[in-house]
Scaffold this motif. Structure first.
Motif, short mmCIF file in Angstrom:
data_model
loop_
_atom_site.label_atom_id
_atom_site.label_comp_id
_atom_site.label_asym_id
_atom_site.label_seq_id
_atom_site.Cartn_x
_atom_site.Cartn_y
_atom_site.Cartn_z
N UNK A 179 8.80 -4.59 22.70
CA UNK A 179 8.81 -5.85 23.46
C UNK A 179 10.23 -6.39 23.61
N UNK A 180 11.02 -6.27 22.55
CA UNK A 180 12.40 -6.73 22.60
C UNK A 180 13.23 -5.92 23.59
N UNK A 181 13.03 -4.61 23.59
CA UNK A 181 13.76 -3.75 24.53
C UNK A 181 13.38 -4.06 25.98
N UNK A 182 12.09 -4.33 26.20
CA UNK A 182 11.62 -4.70 27.55
C UNK A 182 12.23 -6.03 27.98
N UNK A 183 12.25 -6.98 27.05
CA UNK A 183 12.85 -8.29 27.35
C UNK A 183 14.33 -8.15 27.69
N UNK A 184 15.02 -7.33 26.92
CA UNK A 184 16.45 -7.11 27.17
C UNK A 184 16.68 -6.50 28.56
N UNK A 185 15.86 -5.55 28.93
CA UNK A 185 15.98 -4.92 30.26
C UNK A 185 15.72 -5.93 31.37
N UNK A 186 14.72 -6.79 31.17
CA UNK A 186 14.39 -7.80 32.18
C UNK A 186 15.49 -8.84 32.33
N UNK A 187 16.13 -9.16 31.22
CA UNK A 187 17.25 -10.12 31.26
C UNK A 187 18.42 -9.53 32.02
N UNK A 188 18.69 -8.25 31.78
CA UNK A 188 19.81 -7.58 32.46
C UNK A 188 19.62 -7.54 33.97
N UNK A 217 20.23 -19.08 35.35
CA UNK A 217 19.84 -17.91 34.55
C UNK A 217 18.88 -18.32 33.44
N UNK A 218 19.16 -19.45 32.78
CA UNK A 218 18.30 -19.91 31.68
C UNK A 218 16.88 -20.18 32.15
N UNK A 219 16.75 -20.75 33.32
CA UNK A 219 15.40 -21.03 33.87
C UNK A 219 14.63 -19.75 34.15
N UNK A 220 15.32 -18.73 34.64
CA UNK A 220 14.67 -17.44 34.93
C UNK A 220 14.26 -16.73 33.65
N UNK A 221 15.13 -16.81 32.62
CA UNK A 221 14.81 -16.19 31.33
C UNK A 221 13.61 -16.87 30.69
N UNK A 222 13.52 -18.17 30.86
CA UNK A 222 12.44 -18.96 30.27
C UNK A 222 11.07 -18.53 30.78
N UNK A 223 11.05 -17.94 31.98
CA UNK A 223 9.78 -17.49 32.58
C UNK A 223 9.35 -16.12 32.08
N UNK A 224 10.24 -15.43 31.36
CA UNK A 224 9.92 -14.09 30.86
C UNK A 224 9.02 -14.15 29.63
N UNK A 225 8.25 -13.11 29.42
CA UNK A 225 7.37 -13.06 28.25
C UNK A 225 8.16 -12.70 26.99
N UNK A 226 7.58 -13.05 25.84
CA UNK A 226 8.18 -12.78 24.51
C UNK A 226 9.43 -13.62 24.22
#
Length: 297
Positions: A73-82, A139-148
């Motif tokens: 889940x952490x790796x997926x989150x990191x990829x989505x943030x990138x 960027x913060x608002x977009x990250x806030x919408x991500x899961x985990x």
């Protein structure tokens, strides 16, 4: 009769010379006072801007990962943030690393937090830097919408305060400096205008013998240039001495903080050259404005 005429001419010449000296001194004094104020405002404004830009660069987004998230889940989150636009870099910090940072930041008081090493209450964290500080909120608002993501921290109120403070400082500084420069031009213009009136007959004779406007204008332009140059000497000396004292006094006190002053040597040299150029320019502009009005008559 001839002797009396010669004496009269000599007296008039001496009067004009003394009058010109007084007016030149008055102009130089006006430029000196104005440039002193300009130097102070510029030094303060440029350092405030420098501190503001440094603070902006140090601002980051901290994404606290949900406790329920596993490694995948952490790796997926990191990829989505990138993938998010304006993300410049992303750094992973485990909850153990976060605890170590907390302990080290608290000095002696941080030793008490070592008790939490057995059961660490902190969370794994992603630290994100954006390409521009102005894009942090987007960027913060977009990250806030991500899961985990458990929490997204970026100091919204502090960022707005910093941006408002820097922008307000820039606006006020620019307005004050422009006002001072126009005041200096006005004073020099009026002083040289009096000089021109005192030499009115001389200029009229020059025009009668065929002197062009450029030929008449040139000595006054050089006079304005010289006034501006001499008027910048004291402000430059003031800058060299005062900034060195302030820099040596404040920098040791700012060690360990994000606040820094502009480097002493490069800043003083650049601002000294700028001050001299400003002095010469306002002197020349003031002269041109004065003689231009007279030559149009």
């Amino acid at each position: 009769m001839k002797i009396n005429t010669v004496k009269h001419l000599i007296k008039e010449s001496i009067k004009n010379l003394n009058r010109n000296r007084v007016m030149a001194f008055s102009s130089i004094s006006s430029v000196t006072v104005t440039l002193l104020l300009v130097v102070v405002f510029l030094a303060v404004m440029l350092n405030v801007n420098f501190m503001g830009s440094t603070l902006k660069k140090d601002i980051d987004i901290r994404v606290l990962v949900s406790q329920s998230a596993d490694k995948t889940d952490e790796e997926t989150l990191q990829m989505n943030i990138k993938k998010i636009k304006h993300v410049n870099s992303i750094t992973y910090s485990s909850k153990n690393q976060e605890l170590e940072k907390l302990i080290n930041s608290m000095d002696e008081n941080g030793q008490a937090f070592k008790l939490f090493k057995q059961k660490n209450p902190l969370k794994n964290t992603f630290i994100i830097k954006t390409d521009k500080p102005e894009n942090i909120e987007i960027v913060a608002e977009k990250i806030n919408d991500l899961s985990n993501t458990d929490e997204v921290i970026y100091g919204e109120k502090e960022i707005k305060k910093i941006f408002n403070f820097v922008n307000m400082g820039q606006s006020i500084g620019i307005i004050l400096i422009i006002g001072l420069l126009f005041t200096a031009i006005f004073l020099i213009s009026n002083t040289i205008k009096i000089t021109i009136m005192a030499r009115k007959k001389e200029i009229e004779v020059m025009r009668l013998v065929g002197a062009t406007n450029s030929f008449i204008r040139l000595p006054f332009i050089f006079e304005g240039l010289w006034i501006g140059f001499l008027g910048s000497i004291i402000p430059i000396g003031f800058l060299l001495i005062t900034y060195g004292i302030v820099y040596n006094y404040l920098m040791p006190k700012l060690v360990g903080t994000v606040f820094k002053l502009l480097p002493q040597l490069s800043f003083v040299i650049e601002l000294s050259i700028t001050t001299m150029v400003i002095g010469v320019m306002i002197g020349m502009v003031g002269s041109v404005l004065s003689i231009q009005k007279f030559l149009k008559k």
